[in-house]
Design a protein around this motif. Structure first.
Motif, PDB file in Angstrom:
ATOM      1  N   GLY A 107      -8.064   2.141 -35.858  1.00  0.00           N
ATOM      2  CA  GLY A 107      -8.457   0.582 -35.772  1.00  0.00           C
ATOM      3  C   GLY A 107      -7.375  -0.462 -34.979  1.00  0.00           C
ATOM      4  O   GLY A 107      -6.507  -0.204 -34.363  1.00  0.00           O
ATOM      5  N   ILE A 108      -7.569  -1.951 -34.807  1.00  0.00           N
ATOM      6  CA  ILE A 108      -6.288  -2.732 -34.138  1.00  0.00           C
ATOM      7  C   ILE A 108      -5.684  -3.558 -35.319  1.00  0.00           C
ATOM      8  O   ILE A 108      -6.562  -3.826 -36.054  1.00  0.00           O
ATOM      9  N   ILE A 109      -4.258  -3.293 -35.379  1.00  0.00           N
ATOM     10  CA  ILE A 109      -3.385  -3.551 -35.878  1.00  0.00           C
ATOM     11  C   ILE A 109      -3.005  -5.113 -35.232  1.00  0.00           C
ATOM     12  O   ILE A 109      -2.665  -5.106 -34.671  1.00  0.00           O
ATOM     13  N   TYR A 110      -3.012  -5.627 -37.111  1.00  0.00           N
ATOM     14  CA  TYR A 110      -2.404  -7.259 -36.350  1.00  0.00           C
ATOM     15  C   TYR A 110      -1.682  -7.101 -37.275  1.00  0.00           C
ATOM     16  O   TYR A 110      -1.703  -7.085 -38.970  1.00  0.00           O
ATOM     17  N   PHE A 111      -0.369  -8.189 -37.745  1.00  0.00           N
ATOM     18  CA  PHE A 111       0.506  -8.695 -37.982  1.00  0.00           C
ATOM     19  C   PHE A 111       0.378  -9.883 -38.281  1.00  0.00           C
ATOM     20  O   PHE A 111       0.905 -10.939 -37.899  1.00  0.00           O
ATOM     21  N   ALA A 112       0.345  -9.967 -39.814  1.00  0.00           N
ATOM     22  CA  ALA A 112       0.164 -11.420 -39.715  1.00  0.00           C
ATOM     23  C   ALA A 112       0.990 -12.233 -41.165  1.00  0.00           C
ATOM     24  O   ALA A 112       0.457 -11.557 -42.344  1.00  0.00           O
ATOM     25  N   ASN A 113       1.869 -12.746 -40.751  1.00  0.00           N
ATOM     26  CA  ASN A 113       3.028 -13.355 -41.977  1.00  0.00           C
ATOM     27  C   ASN A 113       1.584 -14.520 -42.956  1.00  0.00           C
ATOM     28  O   ASN A 113       0.832 -14.858 -42.322  1.00  0.00           O
ATOM     29  N   GLU A 114       2.142 -14.006 -43.802  1.00  0.00           N
ATOM     30  CA  GLU A 114       1.223 -14.813 -44.505  1.00  0.00           C
ATOM     31  C   GLU A 114       1.479 -16.164 -44.798  1.00  0.00           C
ATOM     32  O   GLU A 114       0.545 -17.262 -45.495  1.00  0.00           O
ATOM     33  N   ASP A 115       2.222 -16.667 -44.606  1.00  0.00           N
ATOM     34  CA  ASP A 115       2.201 -17.702 -43.845  1.00  0.00           C
ATOM     35  C   ASP A 115       2.293 -18.638 -42.925  1.00  0.00           C
ATOM     36  O   ASP A 115       2.360 -19.896 -42.455  1.00  0.00           O
ATOM     37  N   ASN A 116       2.257 -18.079 -41.825  1.00  0.00           N
ATOM     38  CA  ASN A 116       1.754 -18.757 -40.431  1.00  0.00           C
ATOM     39  C   ASN A 116      -0.499 -18.687 -40.982  1.00  0.00           C
ATOM     40  O   ASN A 116      -1.008 -18.376 -41.593  1.00  0.00           O
ATOM     41  N   VAL A 117      -0.345 -19.519 -40.136  1.00  0.00           N
ATOM     42  CA  VAL A 117      -2.020 -20.272 -40.304  1.00  0.00           C
ATOM     43  C   VAL A 117      -2.604 -19.226 -39.062  1.00  0.00           C
ATOM     44  O   VAL A 117      -2.203 -18.603 -38.098  1.00  0.00           O
ATOM     45  N   CYS A 118      -3.792 -18.406 -39.396  1.00  0.00           N
ATOM     46  CA  CYS A 118      -4.619 -17.539 -38.666  1.00  0.00           C
ATOM     47  C   CYS A 118      -6.071 -18.365 -38.393  1.00  0.00           C
ATOM     48  O   CYS A 118      -6.542 -18.642 -38.994  1.00  0.00           O
TER      49      CYS A 118
END
Length: 141
Positions: A107-118
């Motif tokens: 798949g496509i991996i994205y590292f999303a920090n929880e405190d960032n807004v996506c």
């Protein structure tokens, strides 16, 4: 199965699995940040897998948030003994990558920090990646 059913199946859009890896740790606003990210991920089209990695042990609060999120998830633990807290997220991301490799997730991996807004648009744009893609990220110094 009729011919019309086969045509519909052939014309359906196939989507690559989005794998969103999130390192997290226990702190006062953790539940707020995880819930906010969960609501955003719920809006993304399937298939999506949310990998949440905590340090040392799985907290009951995080497990509850993940269960209630209605997002497909894996709840992992990084058991690395760290002296430098700055390295925490690096090791948590490595745990997520190891899990992806061990289970041969494609798949496509994205590292999303929880405190960032996506933005949901980000996940829609990621669907266009075929082999490799990058995004520039603004960093506050």
């Amino acid at each position: 199965m009729t011919n019309s059913t086969l045509l519909v199946d052939k014309n359906q859009e196939t989507r690559k699995l989005l794998i969103v890896a999130t390192p997290t740790y226990t702190r006062p606003l953790q539940a707020y940040y995880l819930n906010r990210l969960a609501y955003t991920l719920k809006l993304a089209k399937a298939p999506l897998l949310w990998i949440v990695v905590e340090m040392n042990l799985q907290s009951e609060e995080t497990a509850d948030i993940l269960r209630r999120s209605s997002v497909m998830y894996r709840h992992l633990v990084c058991k690395r003994n760290l002296t430098d807290i700055k390295d925490r997220q690096v090791h948590q991301r490595n745990v997520a990558l190891s899990h992806i490799e061990t289970h041969r997730l494609d798949g496509i991996i994205y590292f999303a920090n929880e405190d960032n807004v996506c933005s949901i648009d980000l996940f829609q744009q990621m669907r266009h990646i075929r082999q490799f893609g990058t995004w520039t990220v603004a960093k506050q110094t």
